[in-house]
Design an enzyme around this catalytic site. Sequence first.
Site, PDB file in Angstrom:
ATOM      1  CG  ASP A   1      -1.961   1.024   1.294  1.00  0.00           C
ATOM      2  OD1 ASP A   1      -2.345   1.513   0.225  1.00  0.00           O
ATOM      3  OD2 ASP A   1      -2.420   1.375   2.409  1.00  0.00           O
TER       4      ASP A   1
ATOM      5  CE  LYS B   1      -1.603   3.956  -2.269  1.00  0.00           C
ATOM      6  NZ  LYS B   1      -2.684   3.643  -1.328  1.00  0.00           N
TER       7      LYS B   1
HETATM    8  C1  LIG Z   1      -1.037   4.634   2.918  1.00  0.00           C
HETATM    9  S1  LIG Z   1       0.233   4.343   4.018  1.00  0.00           S
HETATM   10  C2  LIG Z   1       0.029   2.670   4.419  1.00  0.00           C
HETATM   11  C3  LIG Z   1      -1.087   2.415   5.351  1.00  0.00           C
HETATM   12  C4  LIG Z   1      -1.148   0.992   5.809  1.00  0.00           C
HETATM   13  N1  LIG Z   1      -1.455   0.093   4.717  1.00  0.00           N
HETATM   14  C5  LIG Z   1      -2.187   0.814   6.876  1.00  0.00           C
HETATM   15  O1  LIG Z   1      -3.178   0.138   6.613  1.00  0.00           O
HETATM   16  O2  LIG Z   1      -2.001   1.302   7.982  1.00  0.00           O
HETATM   17  C6  LIG Z   1       1.636   4.304   3.014  1.00  0.00           C
HETATM   18  C7  LIG Z   1       2.901   3.928   3.722  1.00  0.00           C
HETATM   19  O3  LIG Z   1       3.862   3.617   2.733  1.00  0.00           O
HETATM   20  C8  LIG Z   1       5.120   3.944   3.269  1.00  0.00           C
HETATM   21  N2  LIG Z   1       6.076   4.043   2.165  1.00  0.00           N
HETATM   22  C9  LIG Z   1       6.065   4.878   1.106  1.00  0.00           C
HETATM   23  N3  LIG Z   1       7.154   4.614   0.328  1.00  0.00           N
HETATM   24  C10 LIG Z   1       7.823   3.599   0.914  1.00  0.00           C
HETATM   25  C11 LIG Z   1       8.990   2.876   0.584  1.00  0.00           C
HETATM   26  N4  LIG Z   1       9.697   3.164  -0.510  1.00  0.00           N
HETATM   27  N5  LIG Z   1       9.393   1.894   1.413  1.00  0.00           N
HETATM   28  C12 LIG Z   1       8.689   1.588   2.513  1.00  0.00           C
HETATM   29  N6  LIG Z   1       7.560   2.239   2.870  1.00  0.00           N
HETATM   30  C13 LIG Z   1       7.144   3.229   2.078  1.00  0.00           C
HETATM   31  C14 LIG Z   1       4.871   5.245   4.010  1.00  0.00           C
HETATM   32  O4  LIG Z   1       5.862   5.435   5.007  1.00  0.00           O
HETATM   33  C15 LIG Z   1       3.478   5.020   4.591  1.00  0.00           C
HETATM   34  O5  LIG Z   1       3.557   4.569   5.922  1.00  0.00           O
END
Ligand SMILES: C[S@@+](CC[C@H](N)C(=O)[O-])C[C@H]1O[C@@H](n2cnc3c(N)ncnc32)[C@H](O)[C@@H]1O
Length: 355
Positions: free
Chosen positions: A277, A306
């Site tokens: 996600d 997205k």
């Molecule tokens: C929409 S949130 C996820 C929410 C989660 N699925 C939940 O249900 O609580 C997106 C997450 O992706 C993480 N993220 C974005 N790019 C990332 C990357 N390259 N590696 C690891 N995490 C990443 C962000 O830190 C964020 O916490």
Amino acid sequence: MKHLLLYCRPGFEGECAQEIEARAAEREVFGFARLKGNTGYVLFECYQESDSAKLLNQLPVSKLIFARQMLRVAPQVLDMSTEDRLNPLYMAAAEDLPECGRLWVETPDTNEGKELNRLCRSIATPMKAFFKKAGKLTAKENDDKPVLHVCFTGTDSAFIGYSQPKNHYPHLMGIMRLKFPKDAPSRSTLKLEEAFHYFLSKTQREKRMESGMNAVDLGAAPGGWTYQLVQKGMMVSAIDNGPMDQKLMDTGQVKHVRDDGFKWLPKKRNVHWLVCDMIESPKRVANLMCDWFIGDWCVEAIFNLKLPVKRRFHTVEECLEIIYERLDEAGVPYRLAAKHLYYDREEITVHLSRK
Ligand SMILES: C[S@@+](CC[C@H](N)C(=O)[O-])C[C@H]1O[C@@H](n2cnc3c(N)ncnc32)[C@H](O)[C@@H]1O
């Protein structure tokens, strides 16, 4: 009846219209989609009357990403008097309406639609009696027969039509409503729960989501998706630089890895579920998923793509094309399904599984 009515998330009428035109054209059905922004529906008019029946029977609604439901309808009934809505609705559709096994009185998924809920509730019982008497509804509910839909778009306007029992989404308004689990760390949890219900049958869920299985959650924080996997008894590697919910960590089923989801890989090839996600470019995520499948790092994946502000439909087509091409080229046998789910917003959800 030469129209199909497609329900969608308000704001996605353009994508829904582009998609039905494309999928219909592939089946040599031509027509045009009428839409108005934020109404929560699209009307597709086939040039040939019989083509709407052809699409209803032959175009699986599960192949439509942006449509929640697909019905064959009569032209919109307008200017109904509040004294009698039943006769005008019946007159509009009677000729083409098959005998149905169930009645759903619905509205588009909009704020205006919500204001019509009382009308829908109060009219449902007399409407059932009316259509039973008219021979358009079976005396007892029958799930093998088409569903009769009446979709109110105003107090004086509605569509009437039907959907096929083997080719519809078996929920009122095409929406599966879920209760938010109180102890889940984020509302995102509903996205994955809905995805599991949408993409997998009950038997598949029982077989393919067993206690003790290994799962990976890329972009896991604060843990709404991990919560779903933990609930099923799985052991989860949660990859995210952000903090994870402490209660989830206390279960002992979660290993939090502060790393980049695009670089991290498990030490062993023992992962069944990969979920993702991450708020990242959809093409990058599509390619990452291919890497995992080509490298044989997981058996099944559920991930979000997205969507950008513009060219959302084209972006989805491009991303899916990347997956088809790369997996075909690598000789990976797979199944893919995608949907703009109810709990999705500016994103779609994809289920990819190794055959
Ligand atoms: C929409 S949130 C996820 C929410 C989660 N699925 C939940 O249900 O609580 C997106 C997450 O992706 C993480 N993220 C974005 N790019 C990332 C990357 N390259 N590696 C690891 N995490 C990443 C962000 O830190 C964020 O916490």
